[in-house]
Design an enzyme around this catalytic site. Sequence first.
Site, mmCIF file in Angstrom:
data_model
loop_
_atom_site.group_PDB
_atom_site.id
_atom_site.type_symbol
_atom_site.label_atom_id
_atom_site.label_comp_id
_atom_site.label_asym_id
_atom_site.label_seq_id
_atom_site.Cartn_x
_atom_site.Cartn_y
_atom_site.Cartn_z
ATOM 1 C CE LYS A 1 -3.924 -2.268 2.243
ATOM 2 N NZ LYS A 1 -4.997 -2.137 3.245
ATOM 3 C CE1 TYR B 1 -9.362 -3.145 0.012
ATOM 4 C CE2 TYR B 1 -8.466 -1.299 -1.206
ATOM 5 C CZ TYR B 1 -8.287 -2.381 -0.376
ATOM 6 O OH TYR B 1 -7.033 -2.699 0.089
ATOM 7 C CG ASN C 1 -3.674 -2.423 6.721
ATOM 8 O OD1 ASN C 1 -3.543 -2.000 5.575
ATOM 9 N ND2 ASN C 1 -4.610 -3.292 7.055
ATOM 10 C CD GLU D 1 -8.783 -9.611 -3.507
ATOM 11 O OE1 GLU D 1 -9.548 -9.273 -2.605
ATOM 12 O OE2 GLU D 1 -7.606 -9.970 -3.274
HETATM 13 P P1 CMP Z 1 -7.424 -4.615 3.523
HETATM 14 O O1 CMP Z 1 -6.941 -6.000 3.772
HETATM 15 O O2 CMP Z 1 -6.808 -3.893 2.387
HETATM 16 O O3 CMP Z 1 -9.020 -4.629 3.320
HETATM 17 C C1 CMP Z 1 -9.832 -3.503 3.592
HETATM 18 C C2 CMP Z 1 -9.079 -2.399 4.259
HETATM 19 O O4 CMP Z 1 -9.848 -1.397 4.871
HETATM 20 C C3 CMP Z 1 -8.242 -2.977 5.364
HETATM 21 O O5 CMP Z 1 -7.178 -3.750 4.839
HETATM 22 C C4 CMP Z 1 -7.851 -1.722 6.136
HETATM 23 O O6 CMP Z 1 -6.678 -1.146 5.652
HETATM 24 C C5 CMP Z 1 -8.991 -0.747 5.826
HETATM 25 N N1 CMP Z 1 -9.713 -0.361 7.027
HETATM 26 C C6 CMP Z 1 -9.799 0.897 7.489
HETATM 27 N N2 CMP Z 1 -10.535 0.919 8.597
HETATM 28 C C7 CMP Z 1 -10.935 -0.339 8.858
HETATM 29 C C8 CMP Z 1 -11.727 -0.935 9.897
HETATM 30 N N3 CMP Z 1 -12.276 -0.228 10.885
HETATM 31 N N4 CMP Z 1 -11.912 -2.282 9.831
HETATM 32 C C9 CMP Z 1 -11.388 -3.011 8.818
HETATM 33 N N5 CMP Z 1 -10.631 -2.485 7.826
HETATM 34 C C10 CMP Z 1 -10.400 -1.163 7.853
#
Ligand code: CMP
Length: 140
Positions: free
Chosen positions: A11, A51, A114, A128
Amino acid sequence: MPIQQSLSIIKPDATKRNLTGKINAKIEDAGLRIVAQKRVKWKQAEARKFYAVHKDRPFYKDLVKFMTSGPIVMQVLEGNNAVSKYRKIMGATNPKEADKGTIRADFAQDIERNSVHGSDSAENAAKEIKLCFKKAEIVG
Ligand code: CMP
């Protein structure tokens, strides 16, 4: 153990901090092969489509904004149980809950920044991967 593929995204928070190589080292040290990789900058429409499953969640708008804020590195990872193996080395979505030594424990800044995404099932991995790569771009 089945040979699987998983979709990984490094990311913008991680590309910005020059962490692609360190993350790739953790992937390869775990025995996964990077069989496709490209660095791109997503347009809003691409992030929204990827997403779409989260479109009703409160964090969706910010997530799309963040994922289009800088370069990302999209990858196809291949290996035994690649989906669950990658989820294990990524660590929990929230870095505060991630196990020691995982990518997110070592590099993530918060639940949004993250550092990595990984497919959550073989079925979603196939979807995906199809969304992000042409067949000819994946070389095992
Ligand atoms: P990812 O695995 O990319 O899938 C969805 C993303 O939403 C997740 O990682 C996080 O980076 C982001 N995200 C932001 N806020 C939240 C939250 N409260 N709960 C879960 N995912 C979140």
